[in-house]
Design a protein around this motif. Structure first.
Motif, PDB file in Angstrom:
ATOM      1  N   THR A   1       9.200 140.340  74.267  1.00  0.00           N
ATOM      2  CA  THR A   1      10.186 141.379  73.925  1.00  0.00           C
ATOM      3  C   THR A   1      10.728 142.136  75.123  1.00  0.00           C
ATOM      4  OG1 THR A   1       8.509 143.117  73.601  1.00  0.00           O
ATOM      5  CG2 THR A   1       8.995 141.684  71.723  1.00  0.00           C
ATOM      6  N   SER A   2      10.224 141.896  76.324  1.00  0.00           N
ATOM      7  CA  SER A   2      10.708 142.611  77.508  1.00  0.00           C
ATOM      8  C   SER A   2      12.193 142.354  77.729  1.00  0.00           C
ATOM      9  CB  SER A   2       9.917 142.173  78.737  1.00  0.00           C
ATOM     10  OG  SER A   2      10.504 142.683  79.920  1.00  0.00           O
ATOM     11  N   VAL A   3      12.918 143.393  78.151  1.00  0.00           N
ATOM     12  CA  VAL A   3      14.334 143.197  78.461  1.00  0.00           C
ATOM     13  C   VAL A   3      14.487 142.273  79.659  1.00  0.00           C
ATOM     14  CG1 VAL A   3      14.956 145.470  77.527  1.00  0.00           C
ATOM     15  CG2 VAL A   3      14.505 145.225  79.970  1.00  0.00           C
TER      16      VAL A   3
ATOM     17  N   PRO B   1      18.270 152.734  85.675  1.00  0.00           N
ATOM     18  CA  PRO B   1      16.851 152.399  85.802  1.00  0.00           C
ATOM     19  C   PRO B   1      16.463 151.146  85.020  1.00  0.00           C
ATOM     20  CG  PRO B   1      17.146 154.747  85.361  1.00  0.00           C
ATOM     21  CD  PRO B   1      18.475 154.109  85.186  1.00  0.00           C
ATOM     22  N   VAL B   2      17.101 150.908  83.854  1.00  0.00           N
ATOM     23  CA  VAL B   2      16.744 149.735  83.062  1.00  0.00           C
ATOM     24  C   VAL B   2      17.135 148.462  83.810  1.00  0.00           C
ATOM     25  CG1 VAL B   2      17.068 148.547  80.871  1.00  0.00           C
ATOM     26  CG2 VAL B   2      16.978 151.046  80.935  1.00  0.00           C
ATOM     27  N   ARG B   3      18.295 148.489  84.469  1.00  0.00           N
ATOM     28  CA  ARG B   3      18.708 147.327  85.256  1.00  0.00           C
ATOM     29  C   ARG B   3      17.741 147.089  86.402  1.00  0.00           C
ATOM     30  NH1 ARG B   3      21.761 142.643  85.065  1.00  0.00           N
ATOM     31  NH2 ARG B   3      22.076 141.945  87.194  1.00  0.00           N
ATOM     32  N   ALA B   4      17.279 148.157  87.017  1.00  0.00           N
ATOM     33  CA  ALA B   4      16.315 148.013  88.109  1.00  0.00           C
ATOM     34  C   ALA B   4      15.028 147.376  87.599  1.00  0.00           C
ATOM     35  CB  ALA B   4      16.023 149.376  88.731  1.00  0.00           C
ATOM     36  N   TYR B   5      14.601 147.797  86.407  1.00  0.00           N
ATOM     37  CA  TYR B   5      13.411 147.174  85.817  1.00  0.00           C
ATOM     38  C   TYR B   5      13.667 145.701  85.539  1.00  0.00           C
ATOM     39  CZ  TYR B   5      10.331 145.476  82.190  1.00  0.00           C
ATOM     40  OH  TYR B   5       9.463 144.687  81.452  1.00  0.00           O
ATOM     41  N   TRP B   6      14.852 145.378  84.984  1.00  0.00           N
ATOM     42  CA  TRP B   6      15.187 143.990  84.667  1.00  0.00           C
ATOM     43  C   TRP B   6      15.119 143.112  85.911  1.00  0.00           C
ATOM     44  CZ3 TRP B   6      18.874 140.484  86.176  1.00  0.00           C
ATOM     45  CH2 TRP B   6      19.069 139.368  85.355  1.00  0.00           C
ATOM     46  N   GLU B   7      15.672 143.596  87.001  1.00  0.00           N
ATOM     47  CA  GLU B   7      15.667 142.806  88.232  1.00  0.00           C
ATOM     48  C   GLU B   7      14.260 142.636  88.787  1.00  0.00           C
ATOM     49  OE1 GLU B   7      18.336 144.986  90.676  1.00  0.00           O
ATOM     50  OE2 GLU B   7      20.159 144.070  89.831  1.00  0.00           O
ATOM     51  N   ARG B   8      13.444 143.673  88.638  1.00  0.00           N
ATOM     52  CA  ARG B   8      12.071 143.606  89.163  1.00  0.00           C
ATOM     53  C   ARG B   8      11.175 142.713  88.300  1.00  0.00           C
ATOM     54  NH1 ARG B   8      11.046 148.407  88.419  1.00  0.00           N
ATOM     55  NH2 ARG B   8       9.580 148.364  86.677  1.00  0.00           N
ATOM     56  N   ALA B   9      11.213 142.953  86.984  1.00  0.00           N
ATOM     57  CA  ALA B   9      10.288 142.251  86.089  1.00  0.00           C
ATOM     58  C   ALA B   9      10.754 140.842  85.754  1.00  0.00           C
ATOM     59  CB  ALA B   9      10.107 143.052  84.801  1.00  0.00           C
TER      60      ALA B   9
ATOM     61  N   ASN C   1      -4.001 149.544  82.549  1.00  0.00           N
ATOM     62  CA  ASN C   1      -2.572 149.699  82.799  1.00  0.00           C
ATOM     63  C   ASN C   1      -1.900 148.356  83.081  1.00  0.00           C
ATOM     64  OD1 ASN C   1      -2.017 152.447  82.454  1.00  0.00           O
ATOM     65  ND2 ASN C   1      -2.849 152.950  84.476  1.00  0.00           N
ATOM     66  N   ARG C   2      -2.594 147.268  82.773  1.00  0.00           N
ATOM     67  CA  ARG C   2      -2.096 145.950  83.150  1.00  0.00           C
ATOM     68  C   ARG C   2      -0.706 145.667  82.568  1.00  0.00           C
ATOM     69  NH1 ARG C   2      -5.773 140.536  82.605  1.00  0.00           N
ATOM     70  NH2 ARG C   2      -7.374 142.146  82.864  1.00  0.00           N
ATOM     71  N   PHE C   3      -0.449 146.142  81.360  1.00  0.00           N
ATOM     72  CA  PHE C   3       0.833 145.875  80.714  1.00  0.00           C
ATOM     73  C   PHE C   3       1.628 147.164  80.491  1.00  0.00           C
ATOM     74  CE2 PHE C   3      -2.018 142.421  79.407  1.00  0.00           C
ATOM     75  CZ  PHE C   3      -1.308 141.349  79.932  1.00  0.00           C
ATOM     76  N   ALA C   4       1.363 148.177  81.309  1.00  0.00           N
ATOM     77  CA  ALA C   4       2.078 149.450  81.198  1.00  0.00           C
ATOM     78  C   ALA C   4       3.402 149.388  81.957  1.00  0.00           C
ATOM     79  CB  ALA C   4       1.213 150.588  81.723  1.00  0.00           C
ATOM     80  N   ALA C   5       4.300 150.328  81.630  1.00  0.00           N
ATOM     81  CA  ALA C   5       5.577 150.542  82.336  1.00  0.00           C
ATOM     82  C   ALA C   5       6.555 149.391  82.181  1.00  0.00           C
ATOM     83  CB  ALA C   5       5.319 150.815  83.819  1.00  0.00           C
ATOM     84  N   HIS C   6       6.479 148.662  81.053  1.00  0.00           N
ATOM     85  CA  HIS C   6       7.495 147.658  80.743  1.00  0.00           C
ATOM     86  C   HIS C   6       8.477 148.234  79.731  1.00  0.00           C
ATOM     87  CE1 HIS C   6       5.922 144.037  82.762  1.00  0.00           C
ATOM     88  NE2 HIS C   6       4.743 144.586  82.565  1.00  0.00           N
ATOM     89  N   LEU C   7       9.725 147.795  79.807  1.00  0.00           N
ATOM     90  CA  LEU C   7      10.740 148.182  78.839  1.00  0.00           C
ATOM     91  C   LEU C   7      10.964 147.006  77.890  1.00  0.00           C
ATOM     92  CD1 LEU C   7      13.281 150.048  81.125  1.00  0.00           C
ATOM     93  CD2 LEU C   7      11.947 151.046  79.261  1.00  0.00           C
ATOM     94  N   VAL C   8      10.830 147.262  76.602  1.00  0.00           N
ATOM     95  CA  VAL C   8      10.866 146.174  75.624  1.00  0.00           C
ATOM     96  C   VAL C   8      11.843 146.516  74.506  1.00  0.00           C
ATOM     97  CG1 VAL C   8       8.477 145.522  76.101  1.00  0.00           C
ATOM     98  CG2 VAL C   8       8.954 147.159  74.273  1.00  0.00           C
ATOM     99  N   HIS C   9      12.357 145.470  73.867  1.00  0.00           N
ATOM    100  CA  HIS C   9      13.156 145.645  72.655  1.00  0.00           C
ATOM    101  C   HIS C   9      12.190 146.039  71.536  1.00  0.00           C
ATOM    102  CE1 HIS C   9      16.929 144.074  74.284  1.00  0.00           C
ATOM    103  NE2 HIS C   9      16.218 143.127  74.878  1.00  0.00           N
ATOM    104  N   TYR C  10      12.303 147.296  71.105  1.00  0.00           N
ATOM    105  CA  TYR C  10      11.260 147.850  70.249  1.00  0.00           C
ATOM    106  C   TYR C  10      11.160 147.151  68.897  1.00  0.00           C
ATOM    107  CZ  TYR C  10       8.727 150.808  67.083  1.00  0.00           C
ATOM    108  OH  TYR C  10       7.850 151.250  66.138  1.00  0.00           O
ATOM    109  N   ARG C  11      12.282 146.885  68.253  1.00  0.00           N
ATOM    110  CA  ARG C  11      12.199 146.310  66.911  1.00  0.00           C
ATOM    111  C   ARG C  11      11.586 144.911  66.938  1.00  0.00           C
ATOM    112  NH1 ARG C  11      18.107 148.583  65.132  1.00  0.00           N
ATOM    113  NH2 ARG C  11      17.444 150.741  64.731  1.00  0.00           N
ATOM    114  N   ARG C  12      11.867 144.157  67.996  1.00  0.00           N
ATOM    115  CA  ARG C  12      11.234 142.836  68.118  1.00  0.00           C
ATOM    116  C   ARG C  12       9.724 142.989  68.295  1.00  0.00           C
ATOM    117  NH1 ARG C  12      15.242 140.226  72.684  1.00  0.00           N
ATOM    118  NH2 ARG C  12      17.208 141.012  71.796  1.00  0.00           N
TER     119      ARG C  12
END
Length: 779
Positions: A638-640, A651-659, A532-543
């Motif tokens: 590719t991560s946002v 939630p996406v903004r929360a991920y952006w601030e965290r990651a 799960n090392r790289f799980a739960a990331h939000l990425v720009h899919y096409r990139r």
């Protein structure tokens, strides 16, 4: 009661008393699976829901594994195929031929069902599986085989007819292998048998056909360009000829025939350039079929030839399609270590220079790193451009040398990819060949000498050497040589190599001394079969999808269709013995751009031709590290979180601030290590320092903290966010902020961070109103 017995009852009993259990299918041996598949296929519409579940699960297992069939199971499979024609109005002949390929004993007598099946397909005039049809017809006897070849021979073209003629002379077993290799419209067959093409290539008759067929194709292309044959775009070869030539190319490439490179140098340009000035192609179909053959059995000469035609073809869409295919071919070539590193000298001298006279002028093609540059001289003095007398009197020479420089660049690009890809197979070479074929080779030396190697001086004693700075060691001709990898070295040695490369300003053709390593973590030891090392990331899919292709991963495009919202990108490693799968799914949208959510990473091992999931602890360390390095790249790029303009909430903004300001990954740690060596040499060194996961830059107006993973910026003292969007192409050339900063490896993010550092260290000279407004709010 065994799992096989329970499944047999479910498939045969119209009123089963037991429920279907998926784990029963997983417990089947390959032979038990082969015994059940004829029953499942012959079931048609299952009478009960448990039987339906059992049928689909058994057929799914048959598509994923390599079942083994007893002679009795082979007979039952042909009977099921014949019975199925009344229900399905079709028969998957490839499934029947594949059963015989995997038969554990003497083949049963099958002439009667084979004849009935062939006659049924001929009556339907359904030719979707021509090679399976030929294989089954051969079992029925000469008369049926002749009827099938006569039907397939209509509009087949000379090359197609020649292949049909040679197929009739093959043995039944060889015809089955050809059917196994050419999987036409089979949705129920197992993965191709790993030895299918080898069996065909070992047939003297088919090997002879391969040379004749490809020679005929090259002759026809020559005739087109000579005006002896009327030209029609994309009509140089029939569909049957394209398939036959694809088979011929696979056989020649697998056999690594010495006559093939010269023939390809005629054939590929001949089918990609129209004999007129038109932007059409004599045969796109054959070009792409040859490229698919190269994906199966690549050679460096084939890759170079395809790269070369990509630069010369006039058709607008072909270069883009070839570029996609070449990425897959490059990944496959790296796995074929027996041929991957072969490189012709092309007339270059030992110093990597080729000189040609043109009257009182001289042309010089010089290899530098991974490129070749053509320049002109007079009396030893370099000239800025091609002299006018040379353009006028020697136009053919100018074109030849320009093409040569492009070809050398293509060959070196192929070599670099093959060398780096050899990590996962732990490629080892004999010292004598390595010294002459790579380290001192006129072309390869520019790449090889900037890499660190290990020579086994005596058994078990590996001595590292960097040919660019060291003399080659004395070692036996058969001593082993391999690329050095930081995973096999201690931290002090790694630091010493990084210091040396930085001090000597040696930029390696790919990241080696600064290469990230990924070791199994306690969390992964607990999860055992997945990471799960790289799980739960939000990425720009096409990139990310584009990166999959660039790095040789296979993946289906996600979308809102059946089973289209999740997938696992797959790459095969370790000489075809290991497979890694990176799971991901659609998650959200950024306007019209899809976002994906990343998930587990899993590994499988090839066992008897089929993929079986393996515990992470059993994956070879180099295979594990290189696979996880790719996944880190996919997420990091590719991560946002790395998008400086992200402004959406939720939630996406929360991920952006965290990651966007998270702990550093291995790739970011390598970036930090490189910065620690680069910063003292910069003119802004006095204004910069490293603090944990940040590069701290002290400007006149404020102090800035640049995250080493995302390149996002926080400003002191209130940690307010500073958005800087780099101009297109800036900070992405691997040369740093002003194009003069030495970087020991190519890293777009590192170059971006340095560009921002140079900008902010001199923040009083910033003129961008948007940036100044952000700085001014807290200054």
């Amino acid at each position: 009661m065994t799992a096989a017995t329970r499944l047999t009852r479910l498939l045969n009993d119209p009123e089963p008393t037991e429920e279907f259990r998926y784990e029963d299918v997983a417990r089947l041996s390959d032979q038990e699976l082969g015994d059940l598949l004829p029953t499942a296929y012959g079931l048609g519409r299952a009478p009960t829901y448990p039987a339906t579940l059992a049928r689909h699960a058994v057929e799914d297992a048959g598509r994923e594994r390599q079942p083994r069939y007893t002679p009795e199971a082979c007979r039952r499979m042909f009977e099921a195929l014949l019975a199925g024609t009344r229900v399905r109005d079709w028969a998957d002949l490839t499934l029947g031929a594949g059963a015989l390929v995997r038969c554990t004993g003497p083949w049963p007598e099958l002439s009667a069902p084979a004849r009935a099946l062939a006659e049924f397909i001929l009556a339907k005039d359904d030719l979707r599986q021509p090679y399976a049809l030929l294989a089954v017809a051969g079992l029925a006897g000469e008369e049926t085989l002749r009827a099938v070849t006569d039907r397939l021979g209509r509009d087949a073209g000379p090359v197609g007819l020649a292949e049909l003629a040679v197929i009739t002379r093959l043995t039944d077993a060889e015809r089955m292998l050809l059917s196994e290799a050419e999987r036409d419209y089979s949705f129920t067959s197992p993965p191709p048998h790993p030895d299918a093409w080898r069996g065909i290539a070992d047939s003297p008759a088919y090997a002879e056909f391969a040379r004749a067929a490809l020679g005929e194709a090259a002759d026809r292309a020559d005739a087109l360009h000579a005006g002896k044959i009327p030209y029609r775009a994309d009509k140089a070869f029939t569909d049957r000829e394209v398939a036959a030539l694809g088979h011929a190319a696979r056989v020649a490439l697998l056999r690594d025939e010495p006559w093939l490179p010269a023939l390809l140098d005629r054939l590929l340009p001949g089918i990609t350039l129209a004999p007129t000035a038109a932007r059409t192609v004599p045969s796109q179909a054959l070009l792409y079929e040859l490229a698919r053959a190269a994906q199966d059995f690549p050679t460096p000469e084939m890759v170079t030839a395809l790269r070369h035609v990509r630069t010369t073809v006039r058709h607008a869409g072909v270069p883009k399609q070839l570029a996609k295919m070449l990425k897959k071919i490059d990944a496959a070539l790296a796995e074929r270590t027996d041929v991957a590193l072969r490189l012709p000298a092309l007339g270059f001298e030992g110093d990597g220079v080729l000189r040609r006279e043109a009257g009182e002028y001289a042309a010089v093609v010089r290899v530098d790193g991974t490129t070749a540059e053509l320049t002109w001289e007079k009396d030893g003095r370099p000239l800025r451009a091609v002299p006018a007398p040379v353009r006028r009197d020697h136009p053919d020479l100018v074109k030849e040398l320009r093409d040569l420089a492009k070809r050398v660049g293509s060959q070196l690009a192929t070599l670099v990819r093959a060398l780096e890809g050899g990590y996962t197979v732990d490629a080892v070479h004999p010292y004598g060949w390595w010294r002459t074929g790579l380290a001192t080779h006129p072309l390869a030396r520019s790449v090889v000498r900037r890499l660190i190697w290990e020579v086994e001086i005596v058994p078990g004693d590996w001595r590292p050497v960097l040919p660019e700075t060291d003399d080659l060691p004395d070692a036996p001709e058969d001593a082993a040589v391999r690329l050095w990898h930081p995973l096999r070295s201690d931290p002090d040695a790694v630091r010493a190599w990084r210091d040396l490369l930085t001090e000597r300003r040696i930029r390696q053709p790919f990241k080696q001394a600064f290469r990230e390593i990924y070791l199994l973590t306690p969390a992964e030891e607990t999860t055992r079969t997945y990471s799960n090392r790289f799980a739960a990331h939000l990425v720009h899919y096409r990139r990310m999808f584009a990166l999959f292709r660039a790095r040789g991963w296979r993946s289906n495009l996600l979308g809102h269709w059946s089973d289209g919202e999740q997938d696992g990108a797959v790459r095969t490693l370790g000489a075809g013995e290991w497979q890694v799968r990176f799971l991901h799914s659609l998650a959200d949208w950024d306007g019209d751009e899809p976002l994906a959510s990343t998930d587990q990473v899993r590994f499988s091992r090839r066992v008897e031709g089929a993929w079986r999931e393996a515990p992470l602890a059993e994956v070879p360390p180099l295979v594990f590290s290189e696979a996880m390095r790719d996944v880190d790249l996919f997420v990091g790029v590719t991560s946002v979180a790395a998008d400086p303009e992200w402004a959406d909430g939720g939630p996406v903004r929360a991920y952006w601030e965290r990651a966007g300001f998270a702990e550093l990954t291995a790739s970011a740690e390598a970036r930090r290590d490189a910065l620690g060596r680069i910063l003292p040499r910069l003119k802004i060194a006095g204004r910069c320092s490293l603090d944990g996961r940040f590069l701290v830059v002290r400007g006149e107006l404020r102090t800035y903290r640049i995250h080493l993973g995302s390149a996002n910026i926080l400003m002191e003292p209130d940690d307010s966010y500073l958005c800087i969007v780099p101009a297109r192409g800036k900070g992405a050339d691997g040369k740093g902020a002003d194009g003069k900063v030495f970087l020991p490896f190519e890293d777009e993010r590192l170059s971006l961070i340095l560009s921002k550092a140079f900008l902010l260290a001199d923040d009083t000279r910033i003129t961008d109103a948007s940036i100044l407004a952000q700085i001014g709010r807290g200054a």
